[in-house]
Motif scaffolding. Structure first.
Motif, short mmCIF file in Angstrom:
data_model
loop_
_atom_site.label_atom_id
_atom_site.label_comp_id
_atom_site.label_asym_id
_atom_site.label_seq_id
_atom_site.Cartn_x
_atom_site.Cartn_y
_atom_site.Cartn_z
N ALA A 163 0.83 -1.21 0.00
CA ALA A 163 0.00 0.00 0.00
C ALA A 163 0.86 1.26 0.00
N MET A 164 2.05 1.17 0.60
CA MET A 164 2.94 2.33 0.67
C MET A 164 4.37 1.93 0.35
N ILE A 165 5.07 2.80 -0.38
CA ILE A 165 6.48 2.60 -0.69
C ILE A 165 7.24 3.86 -0.32
N GLU A 195 10.97 9.79 -0.09
CA GLU A 195 9.72 10.02 -0.79
C GLU A 195 8.75 8.90 -0.47
N LEU A 196 7.57 9.26 0.00
CA LEU A 196 6.56 8.29 0.39
C LEU A 196 5.46 8.26 -0.67
N TYR A 197 5.27 7.09 -1.26
CA TYR A 197 4.27 6.88 -2.31
C TYR A 197 3.15 5.99 -1.80
N ARG A 198 1.94 6.26 -2.27
CA ARG A 198 0.79 5.44 -1.88
C ARG A 198 0.14 4.88 -3.14
N ARG A 199 -0.30 3.60 -3.05
CA ARG A 199 -0.94 2.96 -4.20
C ARG A 199 -2.36 3.49 -4.36
N HIS A 200 -2.72 3.77 -5.60
CA HIS A 200 -4.06 4.27 -5.92
C HIS A 200 -4.67 3.41 -7.02
#
Length: 201
Positions: A163-165, A195-200
């Motif tokens: 869910a998060m990278i 950098e924090l990425y979230r799955r959409h």
């Protein structure tokens, strides 16, 4: 109304919003966008200390998320730049760390006795299995370029769908945003060049 109590703070928040709208994946564009995401949710003030940042992270990323698994690639000493240490100690999460370098791994074992620590670069570095071979973690962080490249490849091929990278990107290159964006992830926050990425979707 913009967050902050002073005109200067309001202007910085407004510029941060404008920077987040920057289009493109070149280094200059991505660097400007990172400036914007480092000011999101009043992070400059709320994230001044690690404790306050973790409080913000819990509020924005962990709502309705409980009892999950977390991975750290290139975990170093297990403390510097680690989200997992907080998830493990404060929320009781299960954390696995991959660290192939002997000296950092030794420090990591001393600092993180509750974590599962692996002696290779990443899960099955040389022989990747098909999708579903791992118990999928809620989140993964990578603190080196090689591990970040492996992580992007694993996501693109469907081996991992966290869910998060989180990617440590001190050079502020746009390559990770480009690769993760193509895989359905969106940049949400930048903290200390992570950098924090979230799955959409």
């Amino acid at each position: 109304m913009l967050e902050g109590t002073s005109l200067k703070s309001c202007l910085r928040q407004a510029r941060g919003w404008w920077y987040r709208q920057t289009w493109g994946y070149g280094r200059a564009a991505h660097r400007r966008r990172c400036r914007g995401y480092s000011r999101r949710w009043n992070l400059e003030t709320r994230g001044f200390t690690k404790e306050n940042f973790f409080s913000l992270f819990r509020e924005k990323f962990l709502r309705d998320v409980t009892g999950r698994k977390f991975w750290e690639l290139a975990g170093g000493d297990g403390l510097v730049g680690s989200l997992g240490v907080w998830l493990e100690r404060e929320l009781g999460w299960s954390v696995e760390i991959w660290e192939h370098r002997p000296i950092p791994r030794q420090h990591c074992r001393s600092n993180r006795p509750a974590a599962v620590i692996h002696e290779r670069r990443s899960p099955l570095w040389d022989s990747e299995p098909g999708a579903g071979a791992w118990e999928q973690p809620w989140g993964v962080t990578a603190r080196s370029a090689r591990e970040a490249a492996w992580l992007c490849r694993a996501v693109r091929r469907g081996y991992l769908q966290p869910a998060m990278i989180g990617v440590w990107n001190p050079s502020e290159r746009g390559v990770w945003a480009c690769r993760l964006g193509a895989a359905g992830y969106r940049l949400e926050l930048v903290y200390e060049r992570t950098e924090l990425y979230r799955r959409h979707g």
